[in-house]
Design a protein around this motif. Sequence first.
Motif, PDB file in Angstrom:
ATOM      1  N   ASN A   1      90.442 -13.575  -8.051  1.00 12.06           N
ATOM      2  CA  ASN A   1      90.452 -14.858  -8.766  1.00 12.06           C
ATOM      3  C   ASN A   1      89.061 -15.472  -8.911  1.00 12.06           C
ATOM      4  O   ASN A   1      88.922 -16.686  -9.093  1.00 12.06           O
ATOM      5  N   ALA A   2      88.029 -14.656  -8.859  1.00  9.61           N
ATOM      6  CA  ALA A   2      86.658 -15.176  -8.962  1.00  9.61           C
ATOM      7  C   ALA A   2      86.447 -15.908 -10.289  1.00  9.61           C
ATOM      8  O   ALA A   2      86.834 -15.419 -11.359  1.00  9.61           O
ATOM      9  N   ASN A   3      85.804 -17.068 -10.210  1.00 11.53           N
ATOM     10  CA  ASN A   3      85.496 -17.842 -11.408  1.00 11.53           C
ATOM     11  C   ASN A   3      84.129 -18.506 -11.319  1.00 11.53           C
ATOM     12  O   ASN A   3      83.691 -19.148 -12.257  1.00 11.53           O
ATOM     13  N   ASP A   4      83.454 -18.349 -10.194  1.00  8.29           N
ATOM     14  CA  ASP A   4      82.143 -18.951  -9.978  1.00  8.29           C
ATOM     15  C   ASP A   4      81.158 -17.842  -9.637  1.00  8.29           C
ATOM     16  O   ASP A   4      81.164 -17.325  -8.523  1.00  8.29           O
TER      17      ASP A   4
ATOM     18  N   PHE B   1      91.166  -5.765 -12.255  1.00 10.78           N
ATOM     19  CA  PHE B   1      91.836  -5.545 -10.971  1.00 10.78           C
ATOM     20  C   PHE B   1      91.718  -6.742 -10.028  1.00 10.78           C
ATOM     21  O   PHE B   1      92.587  -6.962  -9.184  1.00 10.78           O
ATOM     22  N   ASN B   2      90.633  -7.512 -10.132  1.00 11.45           N
ATOM     23  CA  ASN B   2      90.428  -8.636  -9.212  1.00 11.45           C
ATOM     24  C   ASN B   2      90.817  -9.985  -9.825  1.00 11.45           C
ATOM     25  O   ASN B   2      90.554 -11.034  -9.238  1.00 11.45           O
ATOM     26  N   ASN B   3      91.410  -9.925 -11.020  1.00 13.60           N
ATOM     27  CA  ASN B   3      91.911 -11.134 -11.681  1.00 13.60           C
ATOM     28  C   ASN B   3      90.819 -12.193 -11.862  1.00 13.60           C
ATOM     29  O   ASN B   3      91.086 -13.400 -11.829  1.00 13.60           O
ATOM     30  N   ALA B   4      89.586 -11.747 -12.054  1.00 13.23           N
ATOM     31  CA  ALA B   4      88.483 -12.681 -12.286  1.00 13.23           C
ATOM     32  C   ALA B   4      88.629 -13.345 -13.649  1.00 13.23           C
ATOM     33  O   ALA B   4      89.325 -12.845 -14.540  1.00 13.23           O
ATOM     34  N   VAL B   5      87.979 -14.484 -13.810  1.00 14.75           N
ATOM     35  CA  VAL B   5      87.924 -15.148 -15.114  1.00 14.75           C
ATOM     36  C   VAL B   5      86.801 -14.485 -15.903  1.00 14.75           C
ATOM     37  O   VAL B   5      85.615 -14.729 -15.648  1.00 14.75           O
ATOM     38  N   ASN B   6      87.167 -13.645 -16.837  1.00 10.27           N
ATOM     39  CA  ASN B   6      86.203 -12.755 -17.480  1.00 10.27           C
ATOM     40  C   ASN B   6      85.750 -13.318 -18.825  1.00 10.27           C
ATOM     41  O   ASN B   6      86.510 -13.372 -19.793  1.00 10.27           O
ATOM     42  N   THR B   7      84.501 -13.755 -18.839  1.00 10.89           N
ATOM     43  CA  THR B   7      83.859 -14.262 -20.049  1.00 10.89           C
ATOM     44  C   THR B   7      82.441 -13.714 -20.101  1.00 10.89           C
ATOM     45  O   THR B   7      81.883 -13.278 -19.080  1.00 10.89           O
ATOM     46  N   ILE B   8      81.839 -13.764 -21.275  1.00 13.08           N
ATOM     47  CA  ILE B   8      80.451 -13.327 -21.403  1.00 13.08           C
ATOM     48  C   ILE B   8      79.545 -14.198 -20.544  1.00 13.08           C
ATOM     49  O   ILE B   8      78.617 -13.704 -19.892  1.00 13.08           O
ATOM     50  N   GLU B   9      79.807 -15.489 -20.517  1.00  8.29           N
ATOM     51  CA  GLU B   9      78.968 -16.395 -19.733  1.00  8.29           C
ATOM     52  C   GLU B   9      79.040 -16.066 -18.246  1.00  8.29           C
ATOM     53  O   GLU B   9      78.011 -16.050 -17.553  1.00  8.29           O
ATOM     54  N   ASN B  10      80.231 -15.803 -17.727  1.00  9.77           N
ATOM     55  CA  ASN B  10      80.357 -15.438 -16.316  1.00  9.77           C
ATOM     56  C   ASN B  10      79.685 -14.099 -16.021  1.00  9.77           C
ATOM     57  O   ASN B  10      79.045 -13.934 -14.978  1.00  9.77           O
ATOM     58  N   GLU B  11      79.827 -13.143 -16.943  1.00 12.48           N
ATOM     59  CA  GLU B  11      79.156 -11.862 -16.759  1.00 12.48           C
ATOM     60  C   GLU B  11      77.641 -12.062 -16.711  1.00 12.48           C
ATOM     61  O   GLU B  11      76.957 -11.528 -15.823  1.00 12.48           O
ATOM     62  N   LYS B  12      77.115 -12.824 -17.648  1.00 12.93           N
ATOM     63  CA  LYS B  12      75.678 -13.078 -17.712  1.00 12.93           C
ATOM     64  C   LYS B  12      75.180 -13.737 -16.425  1.00 12.93           C
ATOM     65  O   LYS B  12      74.179 -13.312 -15.845  1.00 12.93           O
ATOM     66  N   ARG B  13      75.878 -14.788 -15.988  1.00 13.62           N
ATOM     67  CA  ARG B  13      75.450 -15.515 -14.797  1.00 13.62           C
ATOM     68  C   ARG B  13      75.542 -14.631 -13.549  1.00 13.62           C
ATOM     69  O   ARG B  13      74.682 -14.719 -12.649  1.00 13.62           O
ATOM     70  N   PHE B  14      76.543 -13.761 -13.487  1.00 14.37           N
ATOM     71  CA  PHE B  14      76.667 -12.878 -12.328  1.00 14.37           C
ATOM     72  C   PHE B  14      75.540 -11.850 -12.307  1.00 14.37           C
ATOM     73  O   PHE B  14      74.936 -11.607 -11.254  1.00 14.37           O
TER      74      PHE B  14
ATOM     75  N   THR C   1      78.501  -3.036  -8.693  1.00 15.39           N
ATOM     76  CA  THR C   1      79.140  -4.345  -8.767  1.00 15.39           C
ATOM     77  C   THR C   1      79.076  -4.796 -10.213  1.00 15.39           C
ATOM     78  O   THR C   1      78.233  -4.325 -10.988  1.00 15.39           O
ATOM     79  N   GLY C   2      79.964  -5.697 -10.611  1.00 15.76           N
ATOM     80  CA  GLY C   2      79.954  -6.107 -12.004  1.00 15.76           C
ATOM     81  C   GLY C   2      80.992  -7.163 -12.303  1.00 15.76           C
ATOM     82  O   GLY C   2      81.754  -7.590 -11.428  1.00 15.76           O
TER      83      GLY C   2
ATOM     84  N   GLY D   1      90.509  -5.406 -19.472  1.00 19.82           N
ATOM     85  CA  GLY D   1      89.182  -5.769 -19.001  1.00 19.82           C
ATOM     86  C   GLY D   1      88.363  -4.608 -18.496  1.00 19.82           C
ATOM     87  O   GLY D   1      87.117  -4.678 -18.493  1.00 19.82           O
ATOM     88  N   GLU D   2      89.027  -3.533 -18.072  1.00 22.77           N
ATOM     89  CA  GLU D   2      88.287  -2.384 -17.547  1.00 22.77           C
ATOM     90  C   GLU D   2      87.393  -1.741 -18.602  1.00 22.77           C
ATOM     91  O   GLU D   2      86.478  -0.989 -18.279  1.00 22.77           O
ATOM     92  N   LYS D   3      87.651  -2.030 -19.856  1.00 24.69           N
ATOM     93  CA  LYS D   3      86.829  -1.501 -20.941  1.00 24.69           C
ATOM     94  C   LYS D   3      85.559  -2.317 -21.169  1.00 24.69           C
ATOM     95  O   LYS D   3      84.689  -1.887 -21.922  1.00 24.69           O
TER      96      LYS D   3
END
Length: 309
Positions: A193-196, A238-251, A229-230, A282-284
């Motif tokens: 459930n990661a979102n931050d 699989f981890n039910n994260a909130v998947n957005t381009i912004e979150n990917e970029k910040r991570f 990691t990604g 999302g795995e793609k």
Amino acid sequence: MAFLRFLLFFGILVSFSPQLLTTAQVINYFGVAFSPYVKNAPFPNWDTSYNNGKNWDQCDSNCLISRAAAHINRDHNSVVLSVSQGIYQHDDGGLMSREINNAFSAAQDANTIFGGTVWGLVFTNEFVTDSSNGPRVLQMIRDNKARAHGMNLRVGTRVHTCGEIWGGNNQAILQQIAAESDFIMCNLYPPYNANDPARAVQAISDAYYSARDGFWRTNPQLEVIIGETGWASEGETFNNAVNTIENEKRFWEGMRDWSSANRVKVQMFEAFDEPWKTGMEGEKHFGWWYRPNNNEARYIEKATGQVYQ
């Protein structure tokens, strides 16, 4: 994780984006897992007919990554691309031996073109899972360690069970692998459930240092690397994260800064989206770049929209 089925992961520690990497110091620690772009499913069956009976450099294009990196290094007269050569697991002993020998050939080829391009061999990916597979990985490392060291190559493996170094079914075999290896790569992902992204980076840090301290009880000289990691840019994962381009970029930016500050090698998953994957959408979409159309020879950086051709 199971969805990494066909990747032969090569840790390429190199600056890909001015927005991500700006100094030589960062390049030393921050890298990316790379697999050549493949169109939609089905993915070729590398285990059987495709690679069988072919020379190492006439198989799938994963085999050519080290050579390509060496040519780039030669052009720059410097190791700007540093590669860890992947070795994928096979149930068939003959195919497994061929895979190992192919990796040695690829490393020798690359380092002949430009010395120091390939620094290590990664024996299998996420294969230390039970009392059957773990000992196989250990034996591969033991059987090939002297040969690798004779070529100035380091040996290790890539696992997603690093936390079990403190207890669990794989603790004993992980301790033995740590004793025999020069490095170990831990695959660590943001929590459920990661979102931050900032909190996710801290969670990765906590998991890393816990695993590292556990491994160092057995082998204080072992280099512990974050092998993967990604964060996906869209879809369910699989981890039910909130998947957005912004979150990917910040991570990615957070892990870049963390790797430099802590002087720990980190390999991000991954360079390109993988439209061939099945299962969760999302795995793609873990790639930093995507290709908008299978028939177009261009890639787009998600975080900036910049087009590469």
